[in-house]
Write a protein that holds these residues in place. Structure first.
Motif, PDB file in Angstrom:
ATOM      1  N   ALA A 222       0.804  -1.457   0.018  1.00  0.00           N
ATOM      2  CA  ALA A 222      -0.046  -0.133  -0.034  1.00  0.00           C
ATOM      3  C   ALA A 222       0.844   1.265   0.032  1.00  0.00           C
ATOM      4  CB  ALA A 222      -0.902  -0.029   1.072  1.00  0.00           C
ATOM      5  N   ARG A 223       2.040   0.979   0.746  1.00  0.00           N
ATOM      6  CA  ARG A 223       2.820   2.494   0.887  1.00  0.00           C
ATOM      7  C   ARG A 223       3.507   2.652  -0.510  1.00  0.00           C
ATOM      8  NH1 ARG A 223       4.562   0.651   6.116  1.00  0.00           N
ATOM      9  NH2 ARG A 223       6.126  -0.542   5.077  1.00  0.00           N
ATOM     10  N   GLU A 224       3.919   1.514  -1.058  1.00  0.00           N
ATOM     11  CA  GLU A 224       4.511   1.752  -2.301  1.00  0.00           C
ATOM     12  C   GLU A 224       3.435   2.236  -3.365  1.00  0.00           C
ATOM     13  OE1 GLU A 224       5.914  -2.130  -3.578  1.00  0.00           O
ATOM     14  OE2 GLU A 224       7.417  -2.305  -2.030  1.00  0.00           O
ATOM     15  N   ASN A 225       2.157   1.815  -3.403  1.00  0.00           N
ATOM     16  CA  ASN A 225       1.262   2.291  -4.480  1.00  0.00           C
ATOM     17  C   ASN A 225       0.963   3.601  -4.078  1.00  0.00           C
ATOM     18  OD1 ASN A 225       1.313  -0.147  -5.604  1.00  0.00           O
ATOM     19  ND2 ASN A 225      -0.661  -0.948  -4.651  1.00  0.00           N
ATOM     20  N   GLU A 226       0.870   4.068  -2.974  1.00  0.00           N
ATOM     21  CA  GLU A 226       0.649   5.430  -2.666  1.00  0.00           C
ATOM     22  C   GLU A 226       1.871   6.139  -2.979  1.00  0.00           C
ATOM     23  OE1 GLU A 226      -0.433   8.241   1.338  1.00  0.00           O
ATOM     24  OE2 GLU A 226      -0.182   6.025   1.598  1.00  0.00           O
ATOM     25  N   ALA A 227       2.937   6.013  -2.939  1.00  0.00           N
ATOM     26  CA  ALA A 227       4.091   6.665  -3.347  1.00  0.00           C
ATOM     27  C   ALA A 227       4.181   6.885  -4.909  1.00  0.00           C
ATOM     28  CB  ALA A 227       5.573   6.259  -2.701  1.00  0.00           C
ATOM     29  N   LYS A 228       3.500   6.045  -5.757  1.00  0.00           N
ATOM     30  CA  LYS A 228       3.760   6.022  -7.070  1.00  0.00           C
ATOM     31  C   LYS A 228       2.346   7.014  -7.255  1.00  0.00           C
ATOM     32  CE  LYS A 228       5.814   1.834  -8.928  1.00  0.00           C
ATOM     33  NZ  LYS A 228       5.435   0.679  -9.671  1.00  0.00           N
ATOM     34  N   ALA A 229       1.389   6.777  -6.741  1.00  0.00           N
ATOM     35  CA  ALA A 229       0.203   7.835  -6.875  1.00  0.00           C
ATOM     36  C   ALA A 229       0.545   9.343  -6.679  1.00  0.00           C
ATOM     37  CB  ALA A 229      -0.977   7.308  -5.919  1.00  0.00           C
ATOM     38  N   VAL A 230       1.251   9.341  -5.736  1.00  0.00           N
ATOM     39  CA  VAL A 230       1.688  10.804  -5.281  1.00  0.00           C
ATOM     40  C   VAL A 230       2.306  11.219  -6.156  1.00  0.00           C
ATOM     41  CG1 VAL A 230       3.582  12.036  -3.833  1.00  0.00           C
ATOM     42  CG2 VAL A 230       1.603  10.604  -2.774  1.00  0.00           C
ATOM     43  N   GLY A 231       3.264  10.563  -6.973  1.00  0.00           N
ATOM     44  CA  GLY A 231       4.130  11.078  -8.121  1.00  0.00           C
ATOM     45  C   GLY A 231       3.579  11.175  -9.508  1.00  0.00           C
ATOM     46  N   SER A 232       2.469  10.207  -9.538  1.00  0.00           N
ATOM     47  CA  SER A 232       1.689  10.420 -10.769  1.00  0.00           C
ATOM     48  C   SER A 232       0.913  11.988 -10.505  1.00  0.00           C
ATOM     49  CB  SER A 232       0.663   9.228 -10.887  1.00  0.00           C
ATOM     50  OG  SER A 232       1.320   8.228 -11.142  1.00  0.00           O
ATOM     51  N   ALA A 233       0.188  12.182  -9.425  1.00  0.00           N
ATOM     52  CA  ALA A 233      -0.549  13.195  -9.224  1.00  0.00           C
ATOM     53  C   ALA A 233       0.291  14.670  -9.253  1.00  0.00           C
ATOM     54  CB  ALA A 233      -1.026  13.246  -7.703  1.00  0.00           C
ATOM     55  N   CYS A 234       1.640  14.498  -8.770  1.00  0.00           N
ATOM     56  CA  CYS A 234       2.478  15.546  -9.054  1.00  0.00           C
ATOM     57  C   CYS A 234       2.670  15.970 -10.296  1.00  0.00           C
ATOM     58  CB  CYS A 234       3.987  15.464  -8.310  1.00  0.00           C
ATOM     59  SG  CYS A 234       3.719  15.687  -6.620  1.00  0.00           S
TER      60      CYS A 234
ATOM     61  N   PHE B 277       9.361   9.056  -7.988  1.00  0.00           N
ATOM     62  CA  PHE B 277       9.877   9.301  -9.292  1.00  0.00           C
ATOM     63  C   PHE B 277       9.260   8.336 -10.446  1.00  0.00           C
ATOM     64  CE2 PHE B 277      13.369   8.326 -12.703  1.00  0.00           C
ATOM     65  CZ  PHE B 277      12.966   9.621 -13.408  1.00  0.00           C
ATOM     66  N   ALA B 278       9.208   7.175 -10.036  1.00  0.00           N
ATOM     67  CA  ALA B 278       8.605   5.951 -10.892  1.00  0.00           C
ATOM     68  C   ALA B 278       7.130   6.297 -11.284  1.00  0.00           C
ATOM     69  CB  ALA B 278       8.658   4.547 -10.188  1.00  0.00           C
ATOM     70  N   GLY B 279       6.317   6.853 -10.295  1.00  0.00           N
ATOM     71  CA  GLY B 279       4.953   7.388 -10.586  1.00  0.00           C
ATOM     72  C   GLY B 279       4.984   8.377 -11.238  1.00  0.00           C
ATOM     73  N   TRP B 280       5.977   9.566 -11.043  1.00  0.00           N
ATOM     74  CA  TRP B 280       5.819  10.701 -12.005  1.00  0.00           C
ATOM     75  C   TRP B 280       6.391  10.454 -13.487  1.00  0.00           C
ATOM     76  CZ3 TRP B 280       9.235  13.999 -14.901  1.00  0.00           C
ATOM     77  CH2 TRP B 280       8.916  15.321 -15.017  1.00  0.00           C
ATOM     78  N   LYS B 281       7.303   9.580 -13.505  1.00  0.00           N
ATOM     79  CA  LYS B 281       7.947   9.236 -14.888  1.00  0.00           C
ATOM     80  C   LYS B 281       6.813   8.294 -15.751  1.00  0.00           C
ATOM     81  CE  LYS B 281      11.363   6.568 -16.929  1.00  0.00           C
ATOM     82  NZ  LYS B 281      12.847   5.811 -16.471  1.00  0.00           N
ATOM     83  N   GLU B 282       5.954   7.493 -15.037  1.00  0.00           N
ATOM     84  CA  GLU B 282       4.849   6.785 -15.676  1.00  0.00           C
ATOM     85  C   GLU B 282       3.923   7.732 -16.069  1.00  0.00           C
ATOM     86  OE1 GLU B 282       3.433   3.609 -13.180  1.00  0.00           O
ATOM     87  OE2 GLU B 282       5.401   2.581 -13.065  1.00  0.00           O
ATOM     88  N   MET B 283       3.439   8.728 -15.172  1.00  0.00           N
ATOM     89  CA  MET B 283       2.408   9.504 -15.601  1.00  0.00           C
ATOM     90  C   MET B 283       2.783  10.421 -16.536  1.00  0.00           C
ATOM     91  SD  MET B 283      -0.502  10.673 -15.500  1.00  0.00           S
ATOM     92  CE  MET B 283      -1.488  10.316 -14.167  1.00  0.00           C
ATOM     93  N   ASP B 284       4.092  10.878 -16.723  1.00  0.00           N
ATOM     94  CA  ASP B 284       4.775  11.616 -17.835  1.00  0.00           C
ATOM     95  C   ASP B 284       4.612  11.126 -19.145  1.00  0.00           C
ATOM     96  OD1 ASP B 284       6.348  13.990 -18.728  1.00  0.00           O
ATOM     97  OD2 ASP B 284       7.865  12.331 -19.160  1.00  0.00           O
ATOM     98  N   GLN B 285       4.926   9.618 -19.254  1.00  0.00           N
ATOM     99  CA  GLN B 285       4.850   8.982 -20.341  1.00  0.00           C
ATOM    100  C   GLN B 285       3.429   8.647 -20.750  1.00  0.00           C
ATOM    101  OE1 GLN B 285       6.830   4.789 -19.954  1.00  0.00           O
ATOM    102  NE2 GLN B 285       6.215   4.521 -22.322  1.00  0.00           N
ATOM    103  N   TYR B 286       2.549   8.219 -19.863  1.00  0.00           N
ATOM    104  CA  TYR B 286       1.067   8.271 -20.425  1.00  0.00           C
ATOM    105  C   TYR B 286       0.727   9.676 -20.861  1.00  0.00           C
ATOM    106  CZ  TYR B 286      -3.857   7.727 -19.639  1.00  0.00           C
ATOM    107  OH  TYR B 286      -5.015   7.473 -19.765  1.00  0.00           O
ATOM    108  N   MET B 287       0.945  10.796 -20.251  1.00  0.00           N
ATOM    109  CA  MET B 287       0.541  12.092 -20.671  1.00  0.00           C
ATOM    110  C   MET B 287       1.137  12.636 -22.174  1.00  0.00           C
ATOM    111  SD  MET B 287       0.646  14.266 -16.945  1.00  0.00           S
ATOM    112  CE  MET B 287      -0.173  15.909 -17.868  1.00  0.00           C
ATOM    113  N   ARG B 288       2.407  12.168 -22.192  1.00  0.00           N
ATOM    114  CA  ARG B 288       2.781  12.475 -23.728  1.00  0.00           C
ATOM    115  C   ARG B 288       2.118  11.708 -24.751  1.00  0.00           C
ATOM    116  NH1 ARG B 288       8.108  15.368 -23.673  1.00  0.00           N
ATOM    117  NH2 ARG B 288       8.733  15.693 -21.349  1.00  0.00           N
TER     118      ARG B 288
END
Length: 123
Positions: A37-49, A72-83
């Motif tokens: 749950a902590r890992e998923n939440e950290a990825k979600a935080v990165g995606s939201a950022c 960073f992993a969540g941020w990077k995944e969201m960046d790729q998805y948004m692009r």
């Protein structure tokens, strides 16, 4: 029996239980649900950022308890998805809530009555 045959048999006896346990899910050996749950939440935080057009440094400072690598992993995944989907980010607006005033002039006019103290019978 030869020494080689005994060594081979002993090795087989030790290897068979290990092979049988290799396909089993043994409770307690995997990650705990809280860690997942902590890992998923950290990825979600990165995606939201990323979606809020925040930089990683801002995201790290706003969420100090989250693991930086997972953010960073969540941020990077969201960046790729948004692009890939040509999605524009939405800038976030952080507002500070005003503290309510302690007492106003109308509240000062209110009077309260004190209840008379009652005694209990202790018998």
């Amino acid at each position: 029996m030869s020494n080689y045959a005994l060594t081979t048999m002993r090795s087989a006896l030790f290897a068979i239980p290990l092979l049988l346990l290799a396909g089993c899910d043994i409770p307690g050996l995997g990650p705990t649900p809280q860690a997942i749950a902590r890992e998923n939440e950290a990825k979600a935080v990165g995606s939201a950022c990323r979606h809020a057009l925040r930089g990683l440094e801002d995201c790290y400072s706003l969420n100090p308890k989250s693991t930086k690598a997972l953010v960073f992993a969540g941020w990077k995944e969201m960046d790729q998805y948004m692009r890939e989907n040509k999605i524009e980010g939405t800038p976030s607006v952080i507002t500070q809530h005003e503290k309510p005033a302690r007492a106003s002039a109308q509240d000062a006019d209110i009077e309260t009555e004190l209840r008379p103290a009652t005694q209990r019978n202790r018998s």
